[in-house]
Structure formats: structure tokens, C-alpha cells
Design an enzyme around this catalytic site. Structure first.
Site, PDB file in Angstrom:
ATOM      1  N   ASP A 189       0.454  -1.548   0.060  1.00  0.00           N
ATOM      2  CA  ASP A 189       0.002   0.047  -0.215  1.00  0.00           C
ATOM      3  C   ASP A 189       0.973   1.358   0.038  1.00  0.00           C
ATOM      4  O   ASP A 189       1.157   2.336   0.632  1.00  0.00           O
ATOM      5  CB  ASP A 189      -0.622   0.487   1.291  1.00  0.00           C
ATOM      6  CG  ASP A 189      -1.985  -1.251   0.641  1.00  0.00           C
ATOM      7  OD1 ASP A 189      -2.368  -0.554   0.082  1.00  0.00           O
ATOM      8  OD2 ASP A 189      -2.728  -1.455   1.849  1.00  0.00           O
ATOM      9  N   ASP A 237      -7.356  -4.121  -5.604  1.00  0.00           N
ATOM     10  CA  ASP A 237      -7.171  -2.030  -4.628  1.00  0.00           C
ATOM     11  C   ASP A 237      -5.594  -2.050  -5.605  1.00  0.00           C
ATOM     12  O   ASP A 237      -5.214  -0.365  -4.766  1.00  0.00           O
ATOM     13  CB  ASP A 237      -7.005  -2.180  -3.453  1.00  0.00           C
ATOM     14  CG  ASP A 237      -8.203  -3.549  -2.783  1.00  0.00           C
ATOM     15  OD1 ASP A 237      -8.575  -4.490  -3.052  1.00  0.00           O
ATOM     16  OD2 ASP A 237      -8.375  -3.129  -1.490  1.00  0.00           O
TER      17      ASP A 237
HETATM   18  N1  GLY Z   1      -7.880  -1.425  -0.152  1.00  0.00           N
HETATM   19  C1  GLY Z   1      -8.216  -2.091   1.452  1.00  0.00           C
HETATM   20  C2  GLY Z   1      -9.958  -1.278   1.799  1.00  0.00           C
HETATM   21  O1  GLY Z   1     -10.065  -0.688   0.538  1.00  0.00           O
HETATM   22  O2  GLY Z   1     -10.804  -1.744   2.474  1.00  0.00           O
END
Ligand code: GLY
Length: 386
Positions: free
Chosen positions: A100, A160
């Protein structure tokens, strides 16, 4: 594209909603300048937290957007204090062993560099991009999302990650090194081959075999493996058009259209999806307002590149989604610690998924951030942090 006969957010209403958001960000500055804002609110109020979560970049992004709107140095000073924390986090590698890096470093440090020229912010963001490269798996050609590299239970990527790729495009541009865009290209090629189902819906996570061949899709935060987790679909919509912005690869534009078309087939009347789009009008399930804000940003970005009639349809749709959010989901009680957008869902437990339940029917830090980003896009020709 499906169209709707619904009110649109006017320019004046967008400006008023953005000003209200900036007022709430100002109220919250003392709480989250020397600490971070937690991923989701509890009873409508965000706890403070250390800079250790994947979500900590969204609050500084809101502070930068408030600075852009107001020109007030109080926001700039607070956001630069947060940049110091992000520089320390990547220098000391505090909770960065995951993918992330874009969610963390684009709205905090890339934004800081673009708005102030801060070399400290630029260096931190480039280091974060290098950290993201370290998650790449040659066997399978993907950026591993979570867990120890190569561990069989985590040999997967997630939809994501499309929002983490812009950090790589930016790092490539700022350093002149082609390795960043190369890894982004290899990852998105794998993602587009596996994560998007033929109808345009998406798997949240996708496992690869140790020999690099595709294994299977599975959910973590959606209702079940074959359902339609709303935020995953929203990441697919916005993420594909962001990669198109940087590469002009027509396949990414096709993906944007397919993902959007599917998303529109599953919306309730007010254009704000249930947390999983297996649920529809009349179901007693919470919404995820953050998905609507993310998709609105994707629509407004896509409008820059599409033929005129399609671009106009995207802008109209974004204004309709934002009218719904500003009219019925925006938080109006501006108390310290409150968020901007109510009725988001971070992770709801189902009998079939593997998530830890948190932030159900609450504000989410990314919902607030993307709501402000979308409003900002309606008020000026905004230079992206992504
Ligand atoms: N990237 C994790 C979420 O969108 O909850």
C-alpha cells in the site's frame, strides 16, 4: 453507458460542500497533526493512531486539498509536519512490508512535492516506490499484497493495488528510471488477465500458483468469493483510468468502461452502493459511500480522455453521485474528530469472507479523502496527487 434522471451537483453546490469539508479539516487539525487519523470512525469520531496503518496517507491528502482550496498556511504547516512522519516511516521501514505504498505516499508526500517542491517529500516517495518494487513476484508477474514474500497463503495480489501503481508512474517520471513503469505494466497485465470477470465485475483478491500460473479469485472483504465487493469494483474503475492516464494503453480504457458498466447495473436508486453489490434496493445491509466517491473521481478523470458525448455522460454521472453524497451522506455536525462522509463500510464480516470486522456504517478516511478530491475536481483544473 447507463444514464439517470437525477439532480446534479452544481458548481456552486460543489464549492459550498468543499468549503464545509475544509472547515471540518480545520476543526480536526489539532487532533491529527502530530498523530494520524485512524482508518475509520467509531460512532462517527476518528480515534488518533500512530503512523502504522495502510490508510494514514488519506488524512494528509485532505489537508493538502484544504490548503489548495484556502491557501491557508495552517494547512501547509500541518501537512509538512505529517510529511516528516512519513519520511521517518519509510526510512525506518515501519509497517511498510505490504503493497500500500501508493495509498500512503501519493496523497501525503507526492502531493507535498508537487505543491511545495519539498525534496524531503520527494525522497520519501521515491523510497516508498522502491519498497513497492520489492513486493514484485517474478513468478506470476504481480505485486504481492500482504504477508511474507512467497508465503503460499499470501501468494496473491488484490484489485486495490491499481491505486498503488500511480506512485510507480510518478517515480519513473521524477527519476527517469524505466524500471518503475515496467513493473507497473507487468502487474496490471496480470491483474487485467485475471481479476476482471467476463461481465466486468471483479475479484477482490487473486491467488497465483507457485509456478506463476493463475490459480483462483477469492474475497477478503467482500461478501463471498463470487460476489461484487463494491469498493473493489470502485478501485477497478478509478485504477484502470489512472493507468490509462499515464500509459494511454487502450486496453485500460476498455477495462474502465467494462468495470463502470457493471458497477452501474448494481446501483440502488440514490447511486450509492451497498457494501457488496450482491445486495440491492431493499436489502437491510449497510452502504459504502466511499465507493461512490472513488467512482466519481474515476468518472471525472475519464472525462478528460473520452470522446465528447461519453465525457459529458461521465461528468453528469459524477455530478449526480456527488449530489447524492453531498445531500444525504455528508456529515453536517462539525465536532472535533468527525469525518466528512457518513455510511462508509471498511470491512463487514460475512459467513464466507476472511476479514476482521471494522468500520461498518462509519466514516472512512479514504471516503473522506476521495469525496474532497471529487469536489476539488469540480472546482478547478486539479493536478493529481496520484
Ligand atoms: N484497500 C483496502 C480497502 O479498500 O478496504
Amino acid at each position: 453507458m447507463k444514464t439517470y434522471d437525477l439532480p446534479q451537483l452544481t458548481d456552486a453546490a460543489a464549492a459550498a460542500a468543499l468549503d464545509a469539508a475544509c472547515r471540518q479539516v480545520r476543526v480536526n487539525l489539532p487532533l491529527y497533526t502530530h498523530r494520524c487519523q485512524n482508518h475509520s470512525s467509531v460512532g462517527g469520531i476518528y480515534p488518533a493512531c500512530d503512523n502504522v496503518q495502510w490508510t494514514c496517507g488519506f488524512w494528509p491528502g485532505e489537508v493538502w486539498l484544504a490548503y489548495e482550496r484556502t491557501g491557508d498556511d495552517a494547512f501547509r504547516t500541518a501537512a509538512l509536519t505529517l510529511v516528516d512522519s512519513f519520511a521517518e516511516r519509510i526510512d525506518k521501514k515501519i509497517e511498510v512490508d505490504h503493497h500500500d505504498m501508493g495509498f500512503l505516499y501519493s496523497p501525503s508526500c507526492v502531493a507535498a512535492y508537487k505543491l511545495t517542491g519539498s525534496e524531503k517529500a520527494r525522497a520519501a516517495a521515491v523510497k516508498a516506490a522502491d519498497q513497492l518494487l520489492s513486493r514484485f513476484q517474478e513468478k506470476g508477474q504481480f505485486i504481492q499484497a500482504w504477508g511474507a514474500m512467497g508465503a503460499p497463503e499470501n501468494y496473491r495480489y488484490i484489485i486495490d493495488c491499481l491505486l498503488n501503481l500511480p506512485l510507480l508512474y510518478w517515480a519513473g517520471e521524477t527519476t527517469g528510471d524505466a524500471k518503475y513503469a515496467d513493473i507497473a505494466h507487468r502487474h496490471i497485465t496480470t491483474c487485467l488477465a485475471n481479476s476482471f470477470r467476463p461481465d466486468g465485475s471483479t475479484y477482490h483478491t487473486f491467488f497465483m500458483n507457485p509456478d506463476g500460473t493463475p490459480s483462483h479469485g477469492a474475497t477478503c472483504q467482500g461478501y463471498r468469493d463470487d460476489s461484487f465487493w463494491a469498493r473493489g469494483q470502485a478501485w477497478g474503475v478509478y485504477g484502470s483510468i489512472l493507468s490509462y492516464r499515464y500509459t494511454k494503453n487502450p486496453q485500460y480504457l476498455d477495462t474502465f468502461r467494462k468495470a463502470l458498466d457493471f458497477y452501474l447495473t448494481r446501483l440502488p436508486e440514490d447511486l450509492v452502493p451497498y457494501w457488496d453489490m450482491i445486495f440491492t434496493t431493499g436489502d437491510e445491509e449497510p452502504r459504502d459511500s466511499s465507493s461512490a466517491a472513488i467512482v466519481a473521481c474515476g468518472l471525472l478523470e475519464a472525462a478528460k480522455f473520452l470522446p465528447e458525448a461519453e465525457a459529458d455522460a461521465c461528468t453528469t454521472l459524477a455530478r449526480q453521485m456527488l449530489a447524492s453524497l453531498a445531500g444525504h451522506y455528508a456529515v453536517t455536525d462539525q465536532v472535533p474528530g468527525a469525518g466528512l462522509l457518513a455510511h462508509g463500510t471498511y470491512s463487514k464480516k460475512s459467513p464466507y469472507n476472511t476479514c476482521t470486522p471494522e468500520g461498518v456504517d462509519e466514516c472512512t478516511s479514504w471516503g473522506d479523502y476521495f469525496y474532497m478530491e471529487a469536489l476539488t475536481r469540480l472546482t478547478k483544473d486539479w493536478q493529481l496527487y496520484w
